[in-house]
Design an enzyme around this catalytic site. Structure first.
Site, short mmCIF file in Angstrom:
data_model
loop_
_atom_site.label_atom_id
_atom_site.label_comp_id
_atom_site.label_asym_id
_atom_site.label_seq_id
_atom_site.Cartn_x
_atom_site.Cartn_y
_atom_site.Cartn_z
N GLU A 153 0.88 -1.48 0.01
CA GLU A 153 -0.05 0.07 -0.10
C GLU A 153 0.97 1.31 0.12
OE1 GLU A 153 -2.81 -0.05 3.06
OE2 GLU A 153 -3.90 -2.14 2.35
N GLU A 354 -5.59 -8.37 0.84
CA GLU A 354 -6.06 -8.29 2.22
C GLU A 354 -7.61 -7.97 2.12
OE1 GLU A 354 -4.36 -5.05 4.68
OE2 GLU A 354 -2.22 -5.59 3.97
C1 BG6 Z 1 -4.12 -2.07 5.60
C2 BG6 Z 1 -2.67 -2.49 6.16
O1 BG6 Z 1 -4.06 -0.75 5.09
O2 BG6 Z 1 -5.30 -2.19 6.25
C3 BG6 Z 1 -2.67 -3.19 7.26
O3 BG6 Z 1 -2.22 -3.17 5.04
C4 BG6 Z 1 -4.02 -2.64 8.54
O4 BG6 Z 1 -1.59 -3.17 7.81
C5 BG6 Z 1 -5.05 -2.78 7.75
O5 BG6 Z 1 -3.76 -3.19 9.76
C6 BG6 Z 1 -6.14 -2.51 8.53
O6 BG6 Z 1 -6.07 -1.11 9.01
P1 BG6 Z 1 -6.26 -0.70 10.44
O7 BG6 Z 1 -5.66 0.76 10.37
O8 BG6 Z 1 -7.79 -0.73 10.91
O9 BG6 Z 1 -5.43 -1.69 11.01
#
Ligand code: BG6
Length: 447
Positions: A153, A354
């Site tokens: 990202e 993800e």
């Molecule tokens: C993504 C990242 O942006 O979202 C992760 O690659 C991250 O590392 C995930 O944990 C969820 O975001 P957050 O800020 O809710 O943990």
């Protein structure tokens, strides 16, 4: 596995800083996040730090047993650059452990944990150091890693580092934002070239955060704002990695202010594109003062805010399906995104690297019954099936995340895991979603 095509990758994703702990061990130096958390404790929910995290650095073998028990065939993790060179042995053992359990190792080289001594991605020395680090990883791990992702990202980390100022280096400077993004994208191409030169066996890619942009107003200025958001949050990075050059319209607007070329040097083709998808962005022109705020409380009334005065703002979606952290729930957005990527870049394999939902859970029997997560993931898996039926070459789904972890500004309060982690003892316990997820892929449970 009848629900998905043969060979479909499925499992979970994690990142080193969010799970490993042991931040002072075996020659690891500070990352920019260790220093940021120490210097700005109040910016992190409950002043949490990544120092202990899930203690995965010590408990990795138990964690791999969990992954095997849950029946996954792939695992996406990140390698901690601040541990290098000494820490390479840890990943050597981890990858051997995955292979021994029949799980494909998918490695991200950079998931935001820049070694603090390097400063930032604007610094040309960072590029040289990244290349050296890539060489080491290729040399020691290249015979077993099945998928490489250079960066995680870049758009999100640069936007928060240099526009909202919520992540390190916590500044507000658009020119520096583009310089840092250029540094990352150049590093991406150079790293792919190096991995290819060393003839690693794995497929080569990157994980981009991609958010479908929807126009939230009906004026010309609103449409222009939505176009800008799409151009600079999505297409700048997509075109930069797929075609090795920045998109023409976006480039024309900025070229006089930037100190680099439209064309990236030595562009390398992708074997696959990793897609991180959470929610779409509704965008309109902004007359409101410049202001950025992220809900890190889990209080549904705490509204996320992003306004660049005179340019654009993110708006509330017209419907109300949202998480407690004010993120919209829109599985159809994932379907459309995958189909659109297939049309824009025909033949480019896609992997959802993800996707997941953060919930305000606790260590209780009730929280372990996470039906909301099951509902969320099922809807997104159905969206993927529809995209595949429409021709999109989606080759895998990696859920965020294997275990509850250090959720950056949200500390440990926002939980994403299939495994719950006891806050004191760090004992692991599977939630209902873990068994459900296993059944979907191993027993073809219908969605
Ligand atoms: C993504 C990242 O942006 O979202 C992760 O690659 C991250 O590392 C995930 O944990 C969820 O975001 P957050 O800020 O809710 O943990």
């Amino acid at each position: 596995m009848s629900n998905f095509p043969a060979g479909f990758l499925w499992g979970c994703a994690t990142a080193a800083l969010q799970i490993e702990g042991s931040t002072q061990c075996d020659g690891r130096v500070d990352s920019i996040w260790d220093v940021f958390c120490r210097q700005n404790p109040d910016r992190i929910h409950a002043q949490a730090t990544p120092e202990r995290a899930c203690d995965h650095y010590q408990r990795w073998s138990e964690d791999l047993d969990w992954i095997a028990k849950l029946g996954h065939n792939a695992y996406r993790f990140s390698i901690a650059w601040p541990r290098m060179p000494g820490g390479i042995d840890f990943y050597d053992r981890l990858i051997d452990g995955l292979c021994a359990r029949g799980i494909q190792p998918m490695a991200t080289l950079y998931h935001w944990d820049l070694p603090h001594p390097l400063g930032n991605w604007e610094n040309p020395a960072t590029l040289d150091a990244f290349l050296q680090y890539t060489q080491l990883c290729a040399d020691r791990l290249g015979d077993r890693v099945s998928h490489w992702m250079t960066l995680n990202e870049p758009a999100w980390s640069v936007m928060n580092g240099y526009v909202t100022g919520l992540h390190p280096p916590a500044v507000h400077d658009l020119k520096r934002a583009f310089t840092a993004a250029h540094g990352q994208l150049q590093a991406h191409h150079l790293a792919l070239a190096e991995l290819r030169r060393q003839r690693v066996v794995g497929k080569l890619g990157i994980a981009l955060n991609l958010s479908p942009v929807k126009c939230a107003g009906d004026t010309r200025r609103d449409r222009r704002a939505a176009r800008w958001a799409d151009d600079y949050l999505n297409r700048w990075f997509l075109e930069g990695v797929v075609h090795g050059a920045y998109p023409e319209r976006a480039w024309r607007l900025l070229q006089h202010t930037l100190d680099f070329d439209k064309q990236l040097t030595h562009p390398q083709p992708l074997d696959f594109l990793g897609v991180n998808y959470y929610y779409p962005k509704w965008v309109a022109h902004s007359q409101l003062p410049t202001r950025f705020h992220l809900n890190t409380s889990g209080n549904a009334h705490d509204k996320c805010q992003f306004s660049l005065q005179g340019r654009l703002r993110f708006c509330d979606p017209p419907q109300t399906r949202k998480t407690e952290w004010d993120w919209e729930i829109d599985p159809e957005g994932l379907e459309n995104l995958l189909v659109q990527l297939h049309h824009s870049y025909p033949g480019l394999p896609l992997v959802v690297t993800e996707n997941g939902i953060g919930l305000g859970e606790s260590w209780s029997d009730q929280s372990l019954q996470d039906s909301q997560r099951i509902e969320f993931v099922a809807a997104h898996l159905r969206a993927i099936q529809k995209a595949i039926a429409a021709g999109a070459p989606v080759q895998g789904y990696l859920m965020w995340s294997l275990m509850d972890n250090f959720s950056w500004l949200n500390g440990y309060h926002k939980r994403y895991g299939l495994l719950a982690i006891h806050p004191e003892t760090l004992e692991r316990r599977p939630k209902a979603s873990a068994e459900w997820f296993r059944q979907v892929f191993c027993d073809q449970l219908s969605l």
